[in-house]
Design an enzyme around this catalytic site. Structure first.
Site, PDB file in Angstrom:
ATOM      1  N   CYS A 132       0.525  -1.318  -0.001  1.00  0.00           N
ATOM      2  CA  CYS A 132      -0.012   0.049  -0.152  1.00  0.00           C
ATOM      3  C   CYS A 132       0.800   1.285   0.316  1.00  0.00           C
ATOM      4  CB  CYS A 132      -0.499  -0.260   1.232  1.00  0.00           C
ATOM      5  SG  CYS A 132      -2.025   1.401   1.271  1.00  0.00           S
ATOM      6  N   CYS A 135      -0.721   3.602   2.326  1.00  0.00           N
ATOM      7  CA  CYS A 135      -0.413   4.000   3.604  1.00  0.00           C
ATOM      8  C   CYS A 135       1.249   4.501   3.642  1.00  0.00           C
ATOM      9  CB  CYS A 135      -0.906   2.064   4.157  1.00  0.00           C
ATOM     10  SG  CYS A 135      -2.180   1.516   3.413  1.00  0.00           S
ATOM     11  N   ASP A 136       2.462   3.517   3.029  1.00  0.00           N
ATOM     12  CA  ASP A 136       3.544   3.484   3.851  1.00  0.00           C
ATOM     13  C   ASP A 136       4.418   3.759   3.298  1.00  0.00           C
ATOM     14  OD1 ASP A 136       2.789   1.491   5.489  1.00  0.00           O
ATOM     15  OD2 ASP A 136       3.191  -0.326   4.407  1.00  0.00           O
TER      16      ASP A 136
END
Length: 326
Positions: A132, A135-136
């Site tokens: 992701c 997300c990261d």
């Protein structure tokens, strides 16, 4: 006879459990072999509202579970093997052979990211390997990143990651990409993206100091080489966890559950879907939680309407209800 069974315990399922438990429905929540969903594989979550210093994914899920339990949600470990959704009440058969009968079902089983299946990959999830970018990506500011994949998702993630990384290397095992022309053109126009096509991933290489890179094989020469990187993002697609439904709930061409626009309602009365199992675009914890709230409210209204309809259809039941109320 259960009023509500929630299948899945990611942000969507747990949010639905919190709302339905607070409404007094005492829902039964079925959690599979990975309670908390994919978020438990993320070390730190920095983009979930309300946590200015971030929070561990596992801790966030644990807190949501305790919150649902506080209001009366019940949890049971079990994998749903089969479902009979041909008529209400619905029947869910678990892997231990037991059967649950319920008036309604909230499906929040998520979508599993596809992985390369090479050595070192699973061991380094959350330690340099991610599925992701949204997300990261922030954690790799000023570093080198590899994105594996050749479809639209890979192009989109590679382009997004150039906001943080000094270099994004796109690795694909074929010499041609599957992505649409417009997505390819956009990626190729980005100076930060470099290309390693016709290269098959062999191993995620990590040392004591962290991730070192991805070992690939040049398909043309057969030569193995190490592509150095601080992070590896796998973008080869997701598989919605809907096989247990046996085709009884309408899905799209990729297997995601189709819901009526603006709701969580599926093609079956009393069956609702929320989270990544019906979301092929966003796949974020906050959007999953929001859709879990929608599913809870939709389910609550459905049960209230069903009870009212049953009373109206049975004059004796109405008389009994009034008598008991008095």
């Amino acid at each position: 006879m259960e009023n509500i069974v929630i299948v899945g315990t990611g942000p969507a399922g747990l949010t639905a459990a919190i709302y339905l438990a607070r409404a007094g429905f005492n829902p039964l929540v079925l959690e599979g072999p990975q309670p908390g969903g994919q978020l438990t594989t993320t070390t730190e979550v920095e983009n979930y509202p309300g946590f200015q210093d971030g929070i561990l994914g596992s801790e966030l899920m644990s807190n949501m579970r305790k919150q649902a339990q506080r209001f009366g949600a019940r949890f049971q470990t079990g994998w749903v093997d089969e479902t009979d959704l041909s008529e209400r009440p619905y029947k869910l058969k678990l892997d231990n052979g037991s059967e649950i009968i319920t008036k309604s079902v909230v499906i929040s089983t998520g979508a599993s990211a596809k992985y390369m299946g090479v050595p070192g990959e699973r061991d380094n999830i959350g330690r340099g390997v991610s599925t992701c970018a949204t997300c990261d990506g922030f954690f790799f500011r000023g570093k080198k990143i590899i994105v594996v994949g050749g479809g639209d998702s890979a192009m989109e993630e590679a382009s997004f990651l150039t906001r943080f990384a000094t270099e994004v290397r796109l690795v694909h095992r074929r010499d041609e990409l599957r992505a649409s022309k417009i997505m390819q053109d956009r990626a190729r126009a980005n100076d930060k993206i470099v290309w390693s096509l016709n290269a098959t991933p062999q191993e995620v290489v990590a040392g004591e100091s962290g991730l070192q890179g991805l070992r690939v094989r040049d398909n043309a020469t057969g030569e193995d080489m190490l592509l150095e990187a601080d992070g590896v993002f796998v973008a080869i697609g997701h598989t919605p966890n809907t096989a247990f439904l046996g085709g009884q709930v309408t899905t799209d061409d990729q297997g995601y559950i189709v819901v009526q626009p603006g709701t969580s309602r599926t093609n079956l009365p009393g069956v609702f879907a929320c989270g990544d199992v019906q979301d092929r675009h966003y796949r974020q914890a906050i959007t999953a939680a929001g859709s879990g709230c929608m599913a809870a409210l939709d389910c609550e209204r459905f049960l209230e309407d069903a009870d009212a309809a049953a009373m109206n259809a049975d004059p004796l039941l109405v008389t009994q209800e009034v008598a008991f109320g008095d």
